[in-house]
Design a protein around this motif. Structure first.
Motif, PDB file in Angstrom:
ATOM      1  N   TYR A   1       6.960   4.688   1.826  1.00  0.00           N
ATOM      2  CA  TYR A   1       6.016   4.140   0.852  1.00  0.00           C
ATOM      3  C   TYR A   1       5.024   5.210   0.410  1.00  0.00           C
TER       4      TYR A   1
ATOM      5  N   GLY B   1       7.656  -0.820 -10.965  1.00  0.00           N
ATOM      6  CA  GLY B   1       6.770  -0.686  -9.818  1.00  0.00           C
ATOM      7  C   GLY B   1       7.469  -0.724  -8.467  1.00  0.00           C
ATOM      8  N   TYR B   2       8.798  -0.808  -8.472  1.00  0.00           N
ATOM      9  CA  TYR B   2       9.517  -0.768  -7.196  1.00  0.00           C
ATOM     10  C   TYR B   2       9.493   0.641  -6.632  1.00  0.00           C
ATOM     11  N   ARG B   3       9.263   0.732  -5.342  1.00  0.00           N
ATOM     12  CA  ARG B   3       9.365   2.031  -4.677  1.00  0.00           C
ATOM     13  C   ARG B   3      10.844   2.259  -4.362  1.00  0.00           C
TER      14      ARG B   3
ATOM     15  N   LYS C   1       8.417   5.700  -7.807  1.00  0.00           N
ATOM     16  CA  LYS C   1       8.278   4.325  -8.292  1.00  0.00           C
ATOM     17  C   LYS C   1       9.014   4.236  -9.626  1.00  0.00           C
TER      18      LYS C   1
ATOM     19  N   ASP D   1       4.751   6.801  -3.350  1.00  0.00           N
ATOM     20  CA  ASP D   1       3.481   6.819  -4.082  1.00  0.00           C
ATOM     21  C   ASP D   1       3.124   8.231  -4.533  1.00  0.00           C
TER      22      ASP D   1
END
Length: 173
Positions: free
Chosen positions: A13, A59-61, A55, A17
């Protein structure tokens, strides 16, 4: 990161980001499920890995990656060792629960991450196992003669026919 041995664990994550890309190698020896389907031990063999954490527009990682490896498996014809090249390009959506998997776009495969870290070796191992061919053979003939159908003449067919005895009994009456 440069092309070297990759870390064992990463925070996917955080990497997504920060849009981190890494390339390097992972030793086959740290992938026990994959080693179990190989001929012999993994020795010093390595898997080449390229991963891009990011991303997407929704907005999905995501982890976009490519893995390649040269693996020694059993030839299904001669049962001797044969070296095969296995590779996979993949896109994994990072998820916390199984329930989220139904909501991701179809172009992604789900990767459930319990906690804050993921084992890169486990991710790579899974992708290689999925990419392996079901059956492996030497490209060239490996000296195994395939059985040829036998040619019978009419007498041999009658002689080997288990019902020929019954046919003989029928004509005697």
């Amino acid at each position: 990161m440069s092309s070297c041995e990759l870390p064992k664990f990463v925070d996917p994550y955080k990497f997504a980001d920060q849009e981190i890309s890494i390339s390097g190698t992972i030793a086959l020896a740290v992938m026990p499920e994959l080693v179990s389907v190989l001929v012999g031990n993994a020795g010093d063999a390595v898997v080449s890995v390229t991963l891009r954490f990011h991303k997407d527009d929704q907005g999905y990682r995501v982890i976009s990656g490519a893995v390649t490896a040269s693996l020694l498996v059993e030839c299904q014809r001669c049962l001797g060792p044969v070296e095969i090249q296995v590779g996979s390009d993949f896109e994994l959506a990072l998820l916390r629960t199984d329930d989220q998997a139904a909501q991701i776009p179809r172009k992604y495969d789900p990767l459930i991450v319990e906690g804050d870290e993921v084992s890169l070796a486990e991710v790579v191992q899974e992708e290689l196992l999925l990419a392996m061919p079901q059956f492996s053979y030497h490209e060239e003939a490996c000296g195994v003669k395939m059985p040829q159908p036998e040619k019978f003449d009419d007498q041999a067919k009658q002689k080997d026919n288990p019902f020929s005895v019954l046919a003989g009994m029928k004509t005697k009456k």
